[in-house]
Design an enzyme around this catalytic site. Structure first.
Site, PDB file in Angstrom:
ATOM      1  N   SER A 151     -99.608 -62.452 101.012  1.00 39.43           N
ATOM      2  CA  SER A 151     -99.951 -63.600 100.159  1.00 39.43           C
ATOM      3  C   SER A 151     -98.910 -63.891  99.089  1.00 39.43           C
ATOM      4  CB  SER A 151    -101.318 -63.380  99.516  1.00 39.43           C
ATOM      5  OG  SER A 151    -101.345 -62.149  98.809  1.00 39.43           O
ATOM      6  N   LYS A 188    -100.629 -69.745  96.207  1.00 40.89           N
ATOM      7  CA  LYS A 188    -101.407 -70.581  95.273  1.00 40.89           C
ATOM      8  C   LYS A 188    -100.843 -71.990  95.124  1.00 40.89           C
ATOM      9  CE  LYS A 188    -103.887 -67.237  92.535  1.00 40.89           C
ATOM     10  NZ  LYS A 188    -103.303 -65.940  92.955  1.00 40.89           N
ATOM     11  N   GLU A 226    -107.567 -72.272  84.271  1.00 42.73           N
ATOM     12  CA  GLU A 226    -107.676 -70.969  83.620  1.00 42.73           C
ATOM     13  C   GLU A 226    -106.922 -69.981  84.480  1.00 42.73           C
ATOM     14  OE1 GLU A 226    -109.513 -69.731  86.856  1.00 42.73           O
ATOM     15  OE2 GLU A 226    -110.408 -71.497  85.933  1.00 42.73           O
TER      16      GLU A 226
HETATM   17  C1  LIG Z   1    -104.018 -64.858  93.183  1.00 42.96           C
HETATM   18  C2  LIG Z   1    -103.490 -64.056  94.283  1.00 42.96           C
HETATM   19  C3  LIG Z   1    -104.345 -63.479  95.242  1.00 42.96           C
HETATM   20  C4  LIG Z   1    -105.833 -63.562  95.172  1.00 42.96           C
HETATM   21  O1  LIG Z   1    -106.364 -64.839  95.276  1.00 42.96           O
HETATM   22  P1  LIG Z   1    -107.130 -65.346  96.592  1.00 42.96           P
HETATM   23  O2  LIG Z   1    -107.780 -66.590  96.129  1.00 42.96           O
HETATM   24  O3  LIG Z   1    -108.109 -64.285  96.962  1.00 42.96           O
HETATM   25  O4  LIG Z   1    -106.130 -65.562  97.646  1.00 42.96           O
HETATM   26  C5  LIG Z   1    -103.772 -62.797  96.305  1.00 42.96           C
HETATM   27  N1  LIG Z   1    -102.432 -62.657  96.401  1.00 42.96           N
HETATM   28  C6  LIG Z   1    -101.589 -63.156  95.483  1.00 42.96           C
HETATM   29  C7  LIG Z   1    -100.123 -62.957  95.659  1.00 42.96           C
HETATM   30  C8  LIG Z   1    -102.078 -63.881  94.385  1.00 42.96           C
HETATM   31  O5  LIG Z   1    -101.234 -64.384  93.484  1.00 42.96           O
END
Ligand SMILES: *Cc1c(COP(=O)(O)O)cnc(C)c1O
Length: 397
Positions: free
Chosen positions: A377, A89, A111
């Protein structure tokens, strides 16, 4: 068919900017300037330098040897969990704060549901000395105390939202209300490829650094710059959009998104928007929405707080509709098993969101020479409480 946005804010029939009239001028200013600003070499230089020196990019591409043996394929992990603040993010938050500054904005709103986007936003606001207000439902504040404390420590004001179910969609409504009242000095940092045009395209571009690096790193590791399969989890869809970006028009690459099935798509405890959603408007965008027959948004559920969003980015709605990408609904228990598997095989504790992408591995049959890239992610530190509560963590030796 070109799956990258052609400029009008629509992905097939999905997308657009369905916003209150009072925001037209603000959103139009953004639509008209964002490509020019982010395409400016001075912007790119500043963005790239912060990604390198502050975020820690490029993130490694790691050949997961033991996981590869388990699934009889060549599995590579794109390590977004190693970014500063622990997830992808921050890539987008950095991009948007630099854009806001160039547009003369002095006040940032955001938000957050799980708090991850709130922390990323508060982080870049501290970095650039911007005022930061984060809307968060009271229910989420109670569940996500650590992230609330981080945001406050970083200097953000966390405003509790007490309407509706006091969760993410209520926080979105409050943020939009704030933006309507303060259109001149305020930039709204949206954390995924959702919201009115240009957000889905802009956020995808900021996150596309993931696939730009992936191309280069796959070429180094395997001798060719594309995988056979590319797998990422999908909440709003930003880490998946970033990973898919430079492969969208490369049909050699099978794109797979993993959304959260919760307790199962045959239950009402689920967040599988692509499987169960219907066309509607959410967050200013025409896309799939979890809603009742009379258009009330259904509160989604997933064990992973970052995936329980009742909509989906319009890019993914289109990729699903056209069949360019395949979306699998991965349950809580499949994700937990996948998180434990990665932890024990590779010594990497993934975020529960990312564990959904890893959970998709067991749904596919690979050939031994298939190259499979999976986006991790984020890291699992924030999910330790859930892992401990649900633990089957007995030693496996
Ligand atoms: C917020 C988040 C997501 C989901 O958000 P996307 O916009 O779908 O990428 C996925 N993995 C992690 C670690 C997150 O913090």
């Amino acid at each position: 068919m070109d799956y990258n946005l052609t400029g009008n804010g629509y992905y097939g029939e999905f997308g657009g900017a369905y916003i209150p009239e009072i925001l037209y001028a603000n959103v139009e200013a953004l639509q008209e300037s964002y490509l020019k600003i982010i395409g400016d070499p001075a912007f790119t230089a500043e963005f790239d330098a912060l990604l390198r020196d502050y975020v820690g990019r490029p993130t490694p591409l790691y050949f997961a040897r033991r996981l590869s043996e388990q699934y009889a394929a060549r599995i590579y992990l794109k390590r977004e969990d190693l970014n500063h603040t622990g997830a992808h993010k921050i890539n987008n938050a950095i991009g948007q704060i630099l854009l806001a500054r160039r547009m003369g904005k002095t006040r940032i709103i955001a938000e957050t549901g799980a708090g991850q986007h709130g922390v990323a936003t508060a982080t870049v606001c501290a970095l650039t000395n911007m005022r930061c207000i984060v809307y968060m439902g009271e229910t989420d504040i109670a569940r996500q105390q650590l992230n609330v404390q981080k945001m406050k420590m970083l200097g953000a004001e966390v405003r509790p939202v007490t309407s509706g179910n006091k969760t993410l969609k209520d926080a979105v409504n409050e943020a939009i209300r704030d933006w309507c009242c303060n259109p001149a000095d305020t930039h709204y940092i949206i954390g995924s490829v959702v919201g009115p045009h240009p957000y889905p395209d802009m956020v995808a571009r900021f996150q596309s650094v993931i696939s730009a690096e992936l191309k280069r790193q796959l070429a180094e590791h395997t001798g060719r710059d594309y995988p056979d399969y590319l797998i990422a989890c999908v909440g709003g869809g930003s880490n998946a959009a970033g990973a898919f970006y430079h492969y969208l028009n490369d049909e050699r690459v099978k794109l797979i998104g993993a959304e959260a099935a919760g307790l199962g798509t045959d239950t009402d405890q689920t967040a599988a928007t692509i499987h169960l959603g219907k066309r509607g408007i959410i967050h200013g965008s025409h896309t799939f929405v979890m809603q009742t027959d009379d258009g009330q948004i259904i509160e989604p559920y997933s064990i992973s707080a970052g995936l329980d969003y009742p909509g989906i980015g319009p890019l993914h709605a289109n990729l699903a509709e056209t069949g360019r990408a395949e979306y699998l609904a991965v349950t809580d228990s499949e994700a937990l098993a996948a998180a434990m598997e990665l932890t024990r095989l590779e010594g990497i504790i993934p975020a529960l969101e990312s564990a959904h992408a890893l959970g998709a591995l067991r749904r596919k049959t690979f050939r031994p020479d298939d190259v499979v890239a999976v986006t991790v992610s984020g890291r699992g530190d924030k999910d330790m409480e859930t892992f401990i509560k649900t633990a089957t963590s007995k030693p496996q030796h």
